[in-house]
Design a protein around this motif. Structure first.
Motif, PDB file in Angstrom:
ATOM      1  N   LEU A  49      46.113  27.247  47.021  1.00  0.00           N
ATOM      2  CA  LEU A  49      45.825  26.370  48.144  1.00  0.00           C
ATOM      3  C   LEU A  49      44.535  26.745  48.868  1.00  0.00           C
ATOM      4  N   ALA A  50      44.275  28.044  49.006  1.00  0.00           N
ATOM      5  CA  ALA A  50      43.075  28.512  49.701  1.00  0.00           C
ATOM      6  C   ALA A  50      42.654  29.858  49.119  1.00  0.00           C
ATOM      7  N   VAL A  51      41.357  30.112  49.170  1.00  0.00           N
ATOM      8  CA  VAL A  51      40.781  31.325  48.586  1.00  0.00           C
ATOM      9  C   VAL A  51      39.854  31.968  49.610  1.00  0.00           C
ATOM     10  N   GLY A  52      39.949  33.278  49.747  1.00  0.00           N
ATOM     11  CA  GLY A  52      39.040  34.006  50.621  1.00  0.00           C
ATOM     12  C   GLY A  52      37.640  34.071  50.018  1.00  0.00           C
ATOM     13  N   PRO A  53      36.657  34.532  50.774  1.00  0.00           N
ATOM     14  CA  PRO A  53      35.276  34.573  50.279  1.00  0.00           C
ATOM     15  C   PRO A  53      35.034  35.618  49.199  1.00  0.00           C
ATOM     16  N   GLY A  54      35.914  36.587  49.054  1.00  0.00           N
ATOM     17  CA  GLY A  54      35.745  37.625  48.036  1.00  0.00           C
ATOM     18  C   GLY A  54      35.566  38.992  48.665  1.00  0.00           C
ATOM     19  N   ALA A  55      35.867  40.016  47.881  1.00  0.00           N
ATOM     20  CA  ALA A  55      35.741  41.398  48.352  1.00  0.00           C
ATOM     21  C   ALA A  55      34.298  41.859  48.240  1.00  0.00           C
ATOM     22  N   MET A  56      33.993  42.969  48.879  1.00  0.00           N
ATOM     23  CA  MET A  56      32.656  43.564  48.807  1.00  0.00           C
ATOM     24  C   MET A  56      32.707  44.772  47.885  1.00  0.00           C
ATOM     25  N   ASN A  57      31.689  44.928  47.051  1.00  0.00           N
ATOM     26  CA  ASN A  57      31.625  46.129  46.213  1.00  0.00           C
ATOM     27  C   ASN A  57      30.944  47.240  47.007  1.00  0.00           C
ATOM     28  N   LYS A  58      30.778  48.402  46.401  1.00  0.00           N
ATOM     29  CA  LYS A  58      30.227  49.546  47.150  1.00  0.00           C
ATOM     30  C   LYS A  58      28.754  49.377  47.495  1.00  0.00           C
ATOM     31  N   ASP A  59      28.074  48.417  46.857  1.00  0.00           N
ATOM     32  CA  ASP A  59      26.667  48.141  47.171  1.00  0.00           C
ATOM     33  C   ASP A  59      26.517  47.076  48.254  1.00  0.00           C
ATOM     34  N   GLY A  60      27.648  46.553  48.743  1.00  0.00           N
ATOM     35  CA  GLY A  60      27.606  45.548  49.796  1.00  0.00           C
ATOM     36  C   GLY A  60      27.466  44.128  49.272  1.00  0.00           C
ATOM     37  N   GLN A  61      27.589  43.928  47.971  1.00  0.00           N
ATOM     38  CA  GLN A  61      27.498  42.581  47.401  1.00  0.00           C
ATOM     39  C   GLN A  61      28.896  41.996  47.281  1.00  0.00           C
ATOM     40  N   ARG A  62      28.989  40.704  47.531  1.00  0.00           N
ATOM     41  CA  ARG A  62      30.289  40.026  47.486  1.00  0.00           C
ATOM     42  C   ARG A  62      30.677  39.716  46.042  1.00  0.00           C
ATOM     43  N   ILE A  63      31.949  40.023  45.712  1.00  0.00           N
ATOM     44  CA  ILE A  63      32.500  39.715  44.389  1.00  0.00           C
ATOM     45  C   ILE A  63      33.294  38.422  44.541  1.00  0.00           C
ATOM     46  N   ALA A  64      32.869  37.371  43.857  1.00  0.00           N
ATOM     47  CA  ALA A  64      33.516  36.064  43.977  1.00  0.00           C
ATOM     48  C   ALA A  64      34.924  36.103  43.389  1.00  0.00           C
ATOM     49  N   PRO A  65      35.888  35.411  44.010  1.00  0.00           N
ATOM     50  CA  PRO A  65      37.246  35.346  43.459  1.00  0.00           C
ATOM     51  C   PRO A  65      37.247  34.625  42.110  1.00  0.00           C
ATOM     52  N   SER A  66      38.259  34.907  41.299  1.00  0.00           N
ATOM     53  CA  SER A  66      38.319  34.341  39.950  1.00  0.00           C
ATOM     54  C   SER A  66      38.994  32.971  39.906  1.00  0.00           C
ATOM     55  N   VAL A  67      39.525  32.484  41.016  1.00  0.00           N
ATOM     56  CA  VAL A  67      40.187  31.176  41.057  1.00  0.00           C
ATOM     57  C   VAL A  67      39.632  30.338  42.209  1.00  0.00           C
ATOM     58  N   GLN A  68      39.902  29.042  42.148  1.00  0.00           N
ATOM     59  CA  GLN A  68      39.473  28.106  43.181  1.00  0.00           C
ATOM     60  C   GLN A  68      40.694  27.319  43.670  1.00  0.00           C
ATOM     61  N   PRO A  69      40.637  26.729  44.864  1.00  0.00           N
ATOM     62  CA  PRO A  69      41.743  25.893  45.318  1.00  0.00           C
ATOM     63  C   PRO A  69      42.019  24.769  44.321  1.00  0.00           C
ATOM     64  N   GLY A  70      43.299  24.534  44.057  1.00  0.00           N
ATOM     65  CA  GLY A  70      43.691  23.513  43.092  1.00  0.00           C
ATOM     66  C   GLY A  70      44.064  24.079  41.731  1.00  0.00           C
ATOM     67  N   ASP A  71      43.652  25.328  41.434  1.00  0.00           N
ATOM     68  CA  ASP A  71      43.988  25.961  40.152  1.00  0.00           C
ATOM     69  C   ASP A  71      45.470  26.297  40.100  1.00  0.00           C
ATOM     70  N   LYS A  72      46.019  26.337  38.885  1.00  0.00           N
ATOM     71  CA  LYS A  72      47.385  26.824  38.679  1.00  0.00           C
ATOM     72  C   LYS A  72      47.272  28.236  38.127  1.00  0.00           C
ATOM     73  N   VAL A  73      48.099  29.127  38.657  1.00  0.00           N
ATOM     74  CA  VAL A  73      48.046  30.528  38.263  1.00  0.00           C
ATOM     75  C   VAL A  73      49.438  31.054  37.961  1.00  0.00           C
ATOM     76  N   LEU A  74      49.475  32.148  37.231  1.00  0.00           N
ATOM     77  CA  LEU A  74      50.704  32.875  36.949  1.00  0.00           C
ATOM     78  C   LEU A  74      50.738  34.049  37.908  1.00  0.00           C
ATOM     79  N   ILE A  75      51.832  34.176  38.673  1.00  0.00           N
ATOM     80  CA  ILE A  75      51.932  35.238  39.672  1.00  0.00           C
ATOM     81  C   ILE A  75      53.067  36.181  39.299  1.00  0.00           C
ATOM     82  N   PRO A  76      53.050  37.412  39.815  1.00  0.00           N
ATOM     83  CA  PRO A  76      54.147  38.335  39.535  1.00  0.00           C
ATOM     84  C   PRO A  76      55.453  37.842  40.152  1.00  0.00           C
TER      85      PRO A  76
END
Length: 104
Positions: A49-76
């Motif tokens: 339904l919603a995705v955050g902007p992504g985590a930051m790596n140790k160099d301060g660059q943002r790592i984009a999430p691997s999914v987008q709103p509307g995607d279907k995923v398998l969860i634990p």
């Protein structure tokens, strides 16, 4: 939760968190027979339904999430942070906790 949320749209995930809602299993067979709730298993499939902007790596660059709103995923089966808005239930997972993206 102590605050009453009026809408799921008011939830904005932070960092690498993903807001999902489990897909409800079919309560009726292809032949039209209704199944009792006790025999219907909870699915591990969810809709993003919603995705955050992504985590930051140790160099301060943002790592984009691997999914987008509307995607279907398998969860634990277990895990995530449950959120209840009205009668609907949602969960927040971290991006790395998602098991797979379902391509249809």
């Amino acid at each position: 939760m102590s605050t009453a949320l009026k809408s799921v749209r008011s939830i904005a995930p932070l960092l690498d968190r993903i807001l999902v809602q489990r897909v409800k299993p079919e309560a009726k067979t292809a032949g039209g027979i209704f199944l009792p709730e006790s025999s219907v298993k909870e699915l591990n499939e969810a809709k993003v339904l919603a995705v955050g902007p992504g985590a930051m790596n140790k160099d301060g660059q943002r790592i984009a999430p691997s999914v987008q709103p509307g995607d279907k995923v398998l969860i634990p089966q277990f895990g995530g942070s449950p959120i209840k808005v009205g009668e609907e239930e949602y969960s927040l997972f971290r991006d790395h906790e998602l098991l797979a993206k379902i391509n249809e």
